[in-house]
Design a protein around this motif. Structure first.
Motif, PDB file in Angstrom:
ATOM      1  N   ARG A  74       0.844  -1.217   0.000  1.00 44.62           N
ATOM      2  CA  ARG A  74       0.000   0.000   0.000  1.00 44.62           C
ATOM      3  C   ARG A  74       0.871   1.256   0.000  1.00 44.62           C
ATOM      4  NH1 ARG A  74      -2.607   3.470   3.728  1.00 44.62           N
ATOM      5  NH2 ARG A  74      -4.815   3.890   3.244  1.00 44.62           N
ATOM      6  N   ASN A  75       1.935   1.272   0.816  1.00 45.64           N
ATOM      7  CA  ASN A  75       2.836   2.425   0.859  1.00 45.64           C
ATOM      8  C   ASN A  75       3.530   2.638  -0.490  1.00 45.64           C
ATOM      9  OD1 ASN A  75       2.179   2.823   3.542  1.00 45.64           O
ATOM     10  ND2 ASN A  75       3.906   1.623   4.308  1.00 45.64           N
ATOM     11  N   LYS A  76       3.923   1.552  -1.107  1.00 42.28           N
ATOM     12  CA  LYS A  76       4.578   1.660  -2.413  1.00 42.28           C
ATOM     13  C   LYS A  76       3.620   2.237  -3.448  1.00 42.28           C
ATOM     14  CE  LYS A  76       7.067  -1.080  -5.867  1.00 42.28           C
ATOM     15  NZ  LYS A  76       7.570  -2.435  -6.219  1.00 42.28           N
ATOM     16  N   LEU A  77       2.351   1.814  -3.381  1.00 38.78           N
ATOM     17  CA  LEU A  77       1.336   2.335  -4.302  1.00 38.78           C
ATOM     18  C   LEU A  77       1.178   3.846  -4.151  1.00 38.78           C
ATOM     19  CD1 LEU A  77      -1.107   1.946  -6.274  1.00 38.78           C
ATOM     20  CD2 LEU A  77      -2.515   1.595  -4.227  1.00 38.78           C
ATOM     21  N   ILE A  78       1.164   4.331  -2.907  1.00 37.35           N
ATOM     22  CA  ILE A  78       1.005   5.771  -2.655  1.00 37.35           C
ATOM     23  C   ILE A  78       2.145   6.554  -3.289  1.00 37.35           C
ATOM     24  CG2 ILE A  78       1.010   7.519  -0.822  1.00 37.35           C
ATOM     25  CD1 ILE A  78      -0.382   5.386   0.965  1.00 37.35           C
ATOM     26  N   VAL A  79       3.368   6.088  -3.083  1.00 33.71           N
ATOM     27  CA  VAL A  79       4.527   6.791  -3.634  1.00 33.71           C
ATOM     28  C   VAL A  79       4.537   6.712  -5.155  1.00 33.71           C
ATOM     29  CG1 VAL A  79       7.051   6.841  -3.704  1.00 33.71           C
ATOM     30  CG2 VAL A  79       5.860   6.437  -1.527  1.00 33.71           C
ATOM     31  N   GLN A  80       4.269   5.535  -5.718  1.00 36.28           N
ATOM     32  CA  GLN A  80       4.273   5.369  -7.168  1.00 36.28           C
ATOM     33  C   GLN A  80       3.210   6.255  -7.823  1.00 36.28           C
ATOM     34  OE1 GLN A  80       6.415   3.800  -9.075  1.00 36.28           O
ATOM     35  NE2 GLN A  80       7.595   2.976  -7.340  1.00 36.28           N
ATOM     36  N   HIS A  81       2.079   6.404  -7.152  1.00 30.79           N
ATOM     37  CA  HIS A  81       1.019   7.248  -7.723  1.00 30.79           C
ATOM     38  C   HIS A  81       1.470   8.710  -7.801  1.00 30.79           C
ATOM     39  CE1 HIS A  81      -3.126   7.992  -8.923  1.00 30.79           C
ATOM     40  NE2 HIS A  81      -3.077   9.095  -8.187  1.00 30.79           N
ATOM     41  N   TYR A  82       2.197   9.167  -6.780  1.00 30.22           N
ATOM     42  CA  TYR A  82       2.719  10.530  -6.823  1.00 30.22           C
ATOM     43  C   TYR A  82       3.750  10.677  -7.937  1.00 30.22           C
ATOM     44  CZ  TYR A  82       5.199  14.776  -5.538  1.00 30.22           C
ATOM     45  OH  TYR A  82       5.787  16.016  -5.580  1.00 30.22           O
ATOM     46  N   LEU A  83       4.658   9.714  -8.050  1.00 28.92           N
ATOM     47  CA  LEU A  83       5.720   9.802  -9.064  1.00 28.92           C
ATOM     48  C   LEU A  83       5.131   9.871 -10.473  1.00 28.92           C
ATOM     49  CD1 LEU A  83       8.240   7.180  -7.599  1.00 28.92           C
ATOM     50  CD2 LEU A  83       8.471   9.677  -7.583  1.00 28.92           C
ATOM     51  N   ALA A  84       4.034   9.167 -10.698  1.00 26.67           N
ATOM     52  CA  ALA A  84       3.434   9.152 -12.036  1.00 26.67           C
ATOM     53  C   ALA A  84       2.874  10.511 -12.429  1.00 26.67           C
ATOM     54  CB  ALA A  84       2.336   8.090 -12.098  1.00 26.67           C
ATOM     55  N   LYS A  85       2.544  11.341 -11.442  1.00 26.77           N
ATOM     56  CA  LYS A  85       1.930  12.637 -11.760  1.00 26.77           C
ATOM     57  C   LYS A  85       2.571  13.767 -10.967  1.00 26.77           C
ATOM     58  CE  LYS A  85      -2.695  10.763 -12.776  1.00 26.77           C
ATOM     59  NZ  LYS A  85      -4.151  10.901 -12.478  1.00 26.77           N
ATOM     60  N   GLN A  86       3.848  13.668 -10.645  1.00 23.81           N
ATOM     61  CA  GLN A  86       4.449  14.659  -9.759  1.00 23.81           C
ATOM     62  C   GLN A  86       4.477  16.057 -10.367  1.00 23.81           C
ATOM     63  OE1 GLN A  86       8.638  13.998  -8.867  1.00 23.81           O
ATOM     64  NE2 GLN A  86       8.759  12.491 -10.533  1.00 23.81           N
ATOM     65  N   ASP A  87       4.533  16.181 -11.695  1.00 22.96           N
ATOM     66  CA  ASP A  87       4.483  17.508 -12.313  1.00 22.96           C
ATOM     67  C   ASP A  87       3.111  18.147 -12.114  1.00 22.96           C
ATOM     68  OD1 ASP A  87       6.540  16.509 -15.147  1.00 22.96           O
ATOM     69  OD2 ASP A  87       7.096  17.283 -13.162  1.00 22.96           O
ATOM     70  N   GLN A  88       2.110  17.341 -11.995  1.00 24.29           N
ATOM     71  CA  GLN A  88       0.744  17.836 -11.797  1.00 24.29           C
ATOM     72  C   GLN A  88       0.465  18.091 -10.317  1.00 24.29           C
ATOM     73  OE1 GLN A  88      -2.726  15.836 -13.784  1.00 24.29           O
ATOM     74  NE2 GLN A  88      -3.183  15.195 -11.687  1.00 24.29           N
ATOM     75  N   TYR A  89       0.921  17.179  -9.444  1.00 27.98           N
ATOM     76  CA  TYR A  89       0.643  17.279  -8.019  1.00 27.98           C
ATOM     77  C   TYR A  89       1.516  18.314  -7.315  1.00 27.98           C
ATOM     78  CZ  TYR A  89      -2.032  12.920  -8.479  1.00 27.98           C
ATOM     79  OH  TYR A  89      -2.946  11.966  -8.831  1.00 27.98           O
ATOM     80  N   ARG A  90       2.749  18.488  -7.751  1.00 28.37           N
ATOM     81  CA  ARG A  90       3.702  19.437  -7.174  1.00 28.37           C
ATOM     82  C   ARG A  90       3.723  19.332  -5.638  1.00 28.37           C
ATOM     83  NH1 ARG A  90       1.264  22.720 -11.116  1.00 28.37           N
ATOM     84  NH2 ARG A  90       0.481  24.274  -9.650  1.00 28.37           N
TER      85      ARG A  90
END
Length: 791
Positions: free
Chosen positions: A281-297
């Motif tokens: 679950r923790n890995k999923l949270i981080v991977q989700h941010y990495l996939a859209k980090q330019d958008q999430y900032r």
């Protein structure tokens, strides 16, 4: 002064010059709603003599700035002192900065010796103690933990005694005020008649009794309310964009754990700990941010506990993301929060609940909810961190990403459900809509269900005639354009408001209605409420709702009016009457109710998934039904004494004087043995209204209204005294409605000797049974109603 105000603020004691306000200090331009809030404080505390109340402004609305500016100008400038209470020390620091920033408002041109200096002290575990408070301190900022101790009570008494021009008490994040320590301290301060102001963005608590206790501390008064939707319209809050991410993590909850969730609105700490240690679950949270980090900032992540926050921060760092964590027990929390708030290179802030209150980082683009919760106040505080709009120095859009776990027999409340259940209505744009079933043609939105829930749960805050007497009747829906956006708006209509809305609609909302020439503002709309809803018991329509309808009419929006088809099914009186008529056993009744409960999602939502709440209300109404049936039918003698012709009316200015009747009711010692309840306004209703009741009490303004048709020589005096006693009891017991305790006291009604003499002269026989006079008065009014069908 050699040191700067900022430097002095780091110390427990401070003193800053009022005259030496820096010319280059960034000017403060209050929003119009902040000025309206300040006007409301002046109206209540200075003009009307209000002693307590709550200011409700959503996260991002500047409630601390509103209160500090008003207090400096209207209390400190006149020599008064302020006690600012909060449950966290960083909230005190935030408030202290606001007072120092606006300290120039403490100048008083009318004073013979104008103030030249603003001084104060912070009382907290890591700051000064209560013994450090001096009589010369204008401001005392104190944590509740340091204040509620037994050895602090004497210092609290001394603070009041040394405040010659008065001590004004402020409770920051007032939704915590139901806690035992707050109750103890605030009760003591209210004993000294100190004015009390509560500040909150979300005056909600998951336990209903706590909410009742909180509102009682503040006299059940909401002084000013600003809805999140208004801040969206003004661009002060950002447009939320919602994203739901399934984690496919499933936990098996026992019946006891499910019951605990229903009661507390949150998972137990052990279950949360399991989620926090779930590596996938923790890995999923981080991977989700990495996939859209330019958008999430810049992103704030809310974790389930301290270890989870630390683990997530380390996981982000492993993948090259500048991240850190801050919790209440971490030594560098202030430094981490400062790095994130001031954009010093920190992209992701992981925390538990630390930045839910008081923390200000308007550039925050995204919030990750990595912990489930059904607590509405907690969820709103969390998502509020990313909702600062462009006018508030924030962003145009904000991402709210919720990680939803799957539980058998239980679905945690995700952010989308929260927002659609709040006053934000249809302002949001759900990011993920694929796979949903087609909606019905006339959906009842979560926004309306939320309002329904707020009014129908047990133990509401006591502003209404009776919580059970306010049943939702209709709602109006329309689509409205705002620049390049189209939003769906909705307004709830309650039974008691229906006729008022009918008249208001006919006058102002039909296509043929003449447009208003005056600007649509609070003053105008409150005048319209007074005109169309003068004889409407609580709850009155919100002025914001009527203003929205008028603006929609101006824009040419098509208004659609709907009725609630489910309203009769969810009314607890339905089963109460059935059980009384059928006289079924308690076990059978419980089975019937449980089956209905399990099959009806709406009633479960309204009663917060607590079956006992619904069961309690059915039992209450069954008792009321039994009491009605036990009352003997009107005797032929009584029927002959009820007028058979339309009631003769006293000339204007003559007949029953309500103030004299009130004093007569108060003259009976057994009526109010602990003192008469305060009533600010007592008057007859305007002519022509019809709202289904002879009289009503409105708690927010402590007013009683009586139908003028009763001011007649055909109505006995004991009937009028009984009616007023009934409403005065509501004033004395605002949170009891028609409870068992209320009905016990109501049966104690005794008329004055003048009323007894009047009854005998009219031919009435003296009642001999218990509650005889009360029953006789009710029979008279019921017969009068049946004979003339007055509503």
């Amino acid at each position: 002064m050699n040191s700067s105000p900022d430097a002095q603020l780091q110390a427990p004691k401070f003193a800053v010059s009022i005259s030496a306000v820096s010319d280059d200090q960034k000017p403060f331009h209050p929003y119009d709603f902040q000025l309206q809030a300040a006007d409301a404080l002046s109206r209540h505390f200075l003009q009307q003599g209000t002693r307590a109340g709550i200011l409700k402004v959503p996260t991002g609305g500047g409630k601390t700035a509103i209160a500090s500016r008003w207090l400096l100008q209207n209390h400190v400038a006149k020599g008064g002192r302020v006690l600012w209470l909060a449950h966290r020390s960083f909230l005190l620091e935030q408030a202290k900065r606001e007072f120092v920033r606006h300290r120039a408002l403490a100048r008083s041109a009318s004073s013979a010796t104008p103030k030249t200096e603003l001084s104060g002290v912070t009382v907290a575990g890591d700051k000064a103690s209560w013994s450090s408070v001096a009589a010369s301190d204008d401001l005392v900022f104190a944590t509740m933990q340091s204040t509620c101790r037994e050895d602090s009570m004497g210092y609290l008494d001394l603070l009041v005694q040394q405040s010659k021009a008065g001590l004004f008490v402020v409770v920051d994040e007032a939704h915590h005020a139901a806690a035992q320590g707050y109750v103890r301290v605030l009760t003591r301060l209210r004993h000294y008649d100190c004015p009390l102001l509560g500040l909150t963005a979300t005056p909600l608590r998951m336990v209903e009794k706590d909410e009742v206790r909180m509102w009682r501390l503040f006299d059940n008064k909401l002084l000013f309310e600003l809805t999140p939707s208004e801040l969206f319209e003004k661009g002060i809050l950002a447009r939320p964009k919602i994203e739901t991410v399934p984690t496919h993590v499933e936990l098996q909850l026992t019946p006891e754990q499910l019951a605990d969730v229903a009661k507390k609105g949150d998972l137990a700490s052990k279950l949360l700990e399991k989620l926090g240690k779930h590596a996938a679950r923790n890995k999923l949270i981080v991977q989700h941010y990495l996939a859209k980090q330019d958008q999430y900032r810049e992103t704030i992540v809310f974790a389930v506990d301290v270890d989870h926050a630390k683990t997530l921060a380390e996981e982000f760092q492993k993948h090259g993301v500048s991240a850190d964590y801050a919790t209440y027990d971490s030594g560098n929390a202030s430094e981490v929060l400062d790095r994130f708030a001031n954009q010093k290179g920190l992209k992701v802030l992981c925390n538990v609940e630390m930045s839910t209150e008081g923390f200000d980082a308007p550039h925050t683009q995204t919030v990750f909810l990595a912990r489930p919760s059904q607590s509405q106040s907690l969820l709103w505080q969390m998502i509020g961190r990313a909702l600062r709009g462009t006018r508030a120095g924030g962003t145009e859009d904000a991402w709210l990403v919720t990680f939803v776990d799957t539980f058998k027999n239980f679905s945690p409340l995700d952010v989308e459900t929260l927002i659609r259940g709040s006053e934000l209505g249809e302002l949001l744009e759900p990011e993920r809509a694929a796979g949903r079933l087609p909606a019905p043609l006339q959906p009842v939105s979560h926004a309306l269900l939320q309002e329904l829930y707020q009014l129908l749960i047990s133990n509401t805050k006591g502003e209404f005639l009776g919580v059970h007497e306010c049943i939702p009747s209709d709602w109006v829906s329309w689509e409205e354009e705002f620049e390049d956006d189209v939003q769906t708006r909705q307004v709830m209509i309650w039974d008691n408001q229906k006729l008022g809305y009918k008249l208001f609609r006919s006058e102002h909302l039909e296509e043929s209605s003449a447009p208003l020439e005056e600007p649509i503002d609070e003053v105008l709309v409150r005048q319209l409420i007074g005109l169309f809803f003068a004889d409407c018991p609580d709850p009155l329509p919100r002025w914001q709702d009527l203003a929205a309808l008028l603006r929609a009419k101006q824009k040419g929006c098509q208004l659609h009016w709907y009725s609630f088809p489910e309203r009769d099914a969810i009314d607890p009186r339905h089963f109460a009457r059935r059980f009384f008529d059928e006289d079924t056993g308690e076990r059978t009744q419980l089975t019937i109710l449980r089956e209905f409960w399990d099959s009806n999602a709406l009633v479960r939502f309204i009663y917060r998934n607590v079956f006992e709440n619904y069961l309690e209300e059915v039992k209450l109404y069954k008792a009321v039904e039994a009491e009605k049936q036990a009352c003997p039918p009107p005797s032929p003698k009584l029927l002959s004494l009820v007028p058979s012709q339309p009631l003769e009316r006293y000339p204007e200015g003559q007949g029953y004087n309500l103030l004299s009747l009130r004093d007569a009711v108060f003259s009976i010692p057994s009526h109010f043995p602990h003192g008469a309840p305060p009533i600010c306004d007592l008057a007859y209703l305007p002519e022509g209204g019809s709202r289904g009741c002879w009289a009503f009490y409105r708690n927010d303004v402590r007013a009683i209204r009586v139908r003028p048709v009763l001011n007649s020589p055909s109505v006995p005096r004991f009937v009028m005294e009984s009616l007023l006693y009934h409403e005065l009891l509501h004033a004395d017991m605002p949170n009891d409605y028609h409870s068992k305790q209320y009905r016990v006291r109501e049966r104690r009604f005794v008329p004055t000797q003048a009323a007894i003499d009047d009854a005998l002269a009219r031919g009435f026989e003296l009642p001999t049974e218990q509650a005889g006079w009360r029953n006789l008065a009710n029979q008279f009014l019921d017969t009068l109603h049946e004979r003339y069908k007055l509503w």
